[in-house]
Design an enzyme around this catalytic site. Structure first.
Site, mmCIF file in Angstrom:
data_model
loop_
_atom_site.group_PDB
_atom_site.id
_atom_site.type_symbol
_atom_site.label_atom_id
_atom_site.label_comp_id
_atom_site.label_asym_id
_atom_site.label_seq_id
_atom_site.Cartn_x
_atom_site.Cartn_y
_atom_site.Cartn_z
ATOM 1 C CB ALA A 59 -0.928 -0.010 1.210
ATOM 2 C CD GLU A 61 5.882 0.164 -1.933
ATOM 3 O OE1 GLU A 61 5.064 -0.684 -1.522
ATOM 4 O OE2 GLU A 61 6.781 0.655 -1.207
ATOM 5 C CB VAL A 84 -2.946 -1.442 5.760
ATOM 6 C CG1 VAL A 84 -1.761 -1.347 6.717
ATOM 7 C CG2 VAL A 84 -2.592 -0.784 4.432
ATOM 8 C CB ILE A 85 -4.196 -6.731 8.074
ATOM 9 C CG1 ILE A 85 -5.120 -6.810 6.844
ATOM 10 C CG2 ILE A 85 -4.766 -7.524 9.253
ATOM 11 C CD1 ILE A 85 -5.332 -8.192 6.291
ATOM 12 C CG HIS A 91 5.546 -0.531 9.517
ATOM 13 N ND1 HIS A 91 6.101 -1.755 9.723
ATOM 14 C CD2 HIS A 91 5.400 -0.420 8.188
ATOM 15 C CE1 HIS A 91 6.275 -2.364 8.570
ATOM 16 N NE2 HIS A 91 5.846 -1.589 7.615
ATOM 17 C CG PHE A 116 -8.192 5.610 0.693
ATOM 18 C CD1 PHE A 116 -6.813 5.445 0.673
ATOM 19 C CD2 PHE A 116 -8.881 5.232 1.835
ATOM 20 C CE1 PHE A 116 -6.140 4.912 1.769
ATOM 21 C CE2 PHE A 116 -8.219 4.701 2.936
ATOM 22 C CZ PHE A 116 -6.848 4.536 2.901
HETATM 23 N N1 INI Z 1 1.668 -3.237 2.971
HETATM 24 C C1 INI Z 1 0.354 -3.462 2.827
HETATM 25 O O1 INI Z 1 -0.204 -3.177 1.753
HETATM 26 N N2 INI Z 1 -0.369 -4.000 3.846
HETATM 27 C C2 INI Z 1 0.195 -4.319 5.033
HETATM 28 O O2 INI Z 1 -0.539 -4.809 5.953
HETATM 29 C C3 INI Z 1 1.586 -4.102 5.202
HETATM 30 N N3 INI Z 1 2.227 -4.495 6.415
HETATM 31 O O3 INI Z 1 1.620 -5.211 7.209
HETATM 32 O O4 INI Z 1 3.382 -4.145 6.680
HETATM 33 C C4 INI Z 1 2.318 -3.546 4.139
HETATM 34 N N4 INI Z 1 3.637 -3.307 4.250
HETATM 35 C C5 INI Z 1 4.486 -3.075 3.104
HETATM 36 C C6 INI Z 1 4.508 -1.621 2.638
HETATM 37 O O5 INI Z 1 3.291 -1.280 2.009
HETATM 38 C C7 INI Z 1 5.626 -1.387 1.623
HETATM 39 O O6 INI Z 1 5.442 -2.222 0.517
HETATM 40 C C8 INI Z 1 7.025 -1.627 2.217
HETATM 41 O O7 INI Z 1 7.192 -0.919 3.435
HETATM 42 C C9 INI Z 1 8.102 -1.150 1.211
HETATM 43 O O8 INI Z 1 7.997 0.245 0.952
#
Ligand code: INI
Length: 157
Positions: A59, A61, A84-85, A91, A116
């Site tokens: 998310a 990105e 995003v869970i 974080h 969104f």
């Molecule tokens: N990205 C998500 O889309 N959902 C999530 O729950 C999540 N968690 O749990 O960390 C998540 N992390 C990755 C983040 O979006 C980036 O791809 C990563 O930090 C690299 O920039």
């Protein structure tokens, strides 16, 4: 006094060009979000050839990708989908918050609606409820919102 609104249920998507940006993180959920979004777009008359589905890792990105597409002049709206869970990550707030703020900024900077469609839930079950379970289908809703906003903004000064 004037008043302007479009009927959200009767927006015709014929001729619209829509980008769907979907993150792979929690893919079991996000793939359903994308399927639902595309189903609604095609059901409302958007040509499948005019739907560009773009995958990103997570998310976080979504905003930079939405901004690129929204500024391309080649799409009328960008639908951003993710999950995003909270259980998965300490974080959560950063990822969810930055996704929301960045997607909104992409829309405000370009004038192109960026929707969104990111689930932000405490558990995987709550996310599942939002892909055709007890809490509706947020991918379908995001697509309907995109069509409404394209139509609405076309009619405004
Ligand atoms: N990205 C998500 O889309 N959902 C999530 O729950 C999540 N968690 O749990 O960390 C998540 N992390 C990755 C983040 O979006 C980036 O791809 C990563 O930090 C690299 O920039």
């Amino acid at each position: 006094m004037g008043r302007y609104a479009v009927n959200p249920e009767s927006v015709d998507g014929t001729g619209m060009r829509i980008a769907v940006v979907v993150s792979r993180f929690n893919e079991a959920v996000t793939a359903s979000l994308a399927e639902g979004a595309c189903r609604v777009l095609e059901g409302r008359g958007v040509d499948p050839e005019s739907i560009l589905v773009v995958e990103v890792p997570g998310a976080f990105e979504l905003p930079v990708t939405a901004k690129r597409l929204a500024s391309s002049g080649q799409v009328d709206a960008v639908i951003c989908l993710g999950a995003v869970i909270r259980g998965d990550t300490p974080h959560f707030d950063y990822v969810a918050g930055e996704a929301a703020a960045g997607i909104n900024r992409a829309a405000l900077d370009t004038g192109v609606p960026c929707v969104f469609g990111v689930l932000t839930t405490d558990t995987l079950d709550q996310a599942r409820d939002r892909i055709g379970g007890a809490a509706g289908h947020k991918g379908e809703e995001a697509a309907a919102t995109a069509l409404e906003m394209v139509s609405l903004l076309r009619g405004l000064p």
